[in-house]
Design an enzyme around this catalytic site. Sequence first.
Site, short mmCIF file in Angstrom:
data_model
loop_
_atom_site.label_atom_id
_atom_site.label_comp_id
_atom_site.label_asym_id
_atom_site.label_seq_id
_atom_site.Cartn_x
_atom_site.Cartn_y
_atom_site.Cartn_z
N THR A 172 -126.79 -24.96 3.60
CA THR A 172 -126.00 -25.39 2.45
C THR A 172 -124.52 -25.16 2.66
O THR A 172 -124.11 -24.20 3.32
CB THR A 172 -126.45 -24.68 1.16
N THR A 190 -119.68 -13.87 6.54
CA THR A 190 -118.73 -14.96 6.73
C THR A 190 -117.37 -14.48 6.27
O THR A 190 -117.27 -13.66 5.35
CB THR A 190 -119.18 -16.22 5.96
N THR A 244 -105.81 -8.69 15.49
CA THR A 244 -104.72 -8.08 14.72
C THR A 244 -104.75 -6.56 14.79
O THR A 244 -103.70 -5.92 14.85
CB THR A 244 -104.80 -8.55 13.25
N SER A 287 -109.50 -16.73 17.98
CA SER A 287 -109.72 -18.18 17.90
C SER A 287 -110.03 -18.78 19.26
O SER A 287 -110.47 -19.93 19.36
CB SER A 287 -108.49 -18.86 17.28
N THR A 289 -110.43 -11.16 13.28
CA THR A 289 -111.25 -11.49 12.11
C THR A 289 -111.69 -12.95 12.04
O THR A 289 -112.73 -13.25 11.46
CB THR A 289 -110.51 -11.14 10.80
#
Length: 348
Positions: free
Chosen positions: A279, A167, A17, A61, A91
């Site tokens: 987790t 993340t 972007t 992606s 991102t």
Amino acid sequence: MRIMKKPSILLIYTGGTIGMRSDANGTLVPFDFNAMYEEIPSIKRLNVDIDVLTMTPIDSSNVTPRRWVELAEIIRDNYRRFDGFVVLHGTDTMSYTASALSFMLENLAKPVILTGSQIPMGILRTDGRENLITALEIAGAVRDGRPVVPEVALYFQNRLFRGNRTTKQSAEELSAFSSYNYPALAEVGVNIAYNHAAIAHPVDDGGELRIATSLSEGVVVIKLFPGIGEGILRAILSVDGLKGVVLETYGSGNAPTSEWFVAALREAIARGIVVMNVTQCAGGSVSMGLYETGMRLQSLGVISGHDMTTEAAVTKLMYLLGGERPDAERRRLLLEPVKGEFTPDDVA
């Protein structure tokens, strides 16, 4: 009077972007970073010299391990010429790329700062302008003659994080990234406040940069959920070429105790598949000795991922399961932090 040489920064644009602007018709078109001094005149005030290298732009992606190898090779081939590197990246998979590079760039002693934006660079209220300027400033920052941040880091919306601790936590907020289990390396306000105690430094900052180019693609993520079926799990675990599994478990590392579930994991591990337990929770750590279910996984040979992100666990397995390593060395590196990607239990 001696004139100090300005730090030299290589700006690497990969896509995303941040690399878009509006043309006269309001259509988004690629931003020319070679002309950024005209587009963003304030960059001229930075005390750095900047060169630009544009890779074939792709949507993040579509990032693959091959792309990571190409990026690592660019950094290696330009390592002697530049004091720091800024990577502009989409991102959506930036945390995966930051994590992968943290492992692949062995003996790194210079800053590699990833950044991007939620709003295209050519939009008036873009967040990309500030992200780019500050990332460049951080990449060129020096303290006592040495880089302030000689590791792979991710800068976004006033905060600098260790790359393999991040993340993406929001698709819409400008503060798109979080580091739930490790403090920020810097907080940016009127000044850049570095958290020097949290920043990693190389053991041998005079050594040669080495890069890992063999990454295993035989890694899969399995997220547990109530109702996961035996047939589905066994089908995944029996895929040809599978080498590693990131098992996203509940809470502090809990999983079903059904005999079929335990048997499926036992059989996979017996075939040499590495299973790492992380987790599902955004923050916190796996503690496999806390409850009976976690202890059972541990007895099978499931490896604790401690407080690693899924992104770090995936890329660490790709890194360690690729190439030729003795089994003993691979096992040792699986159990210890290689690039500060998790907090050992004895210091948690």
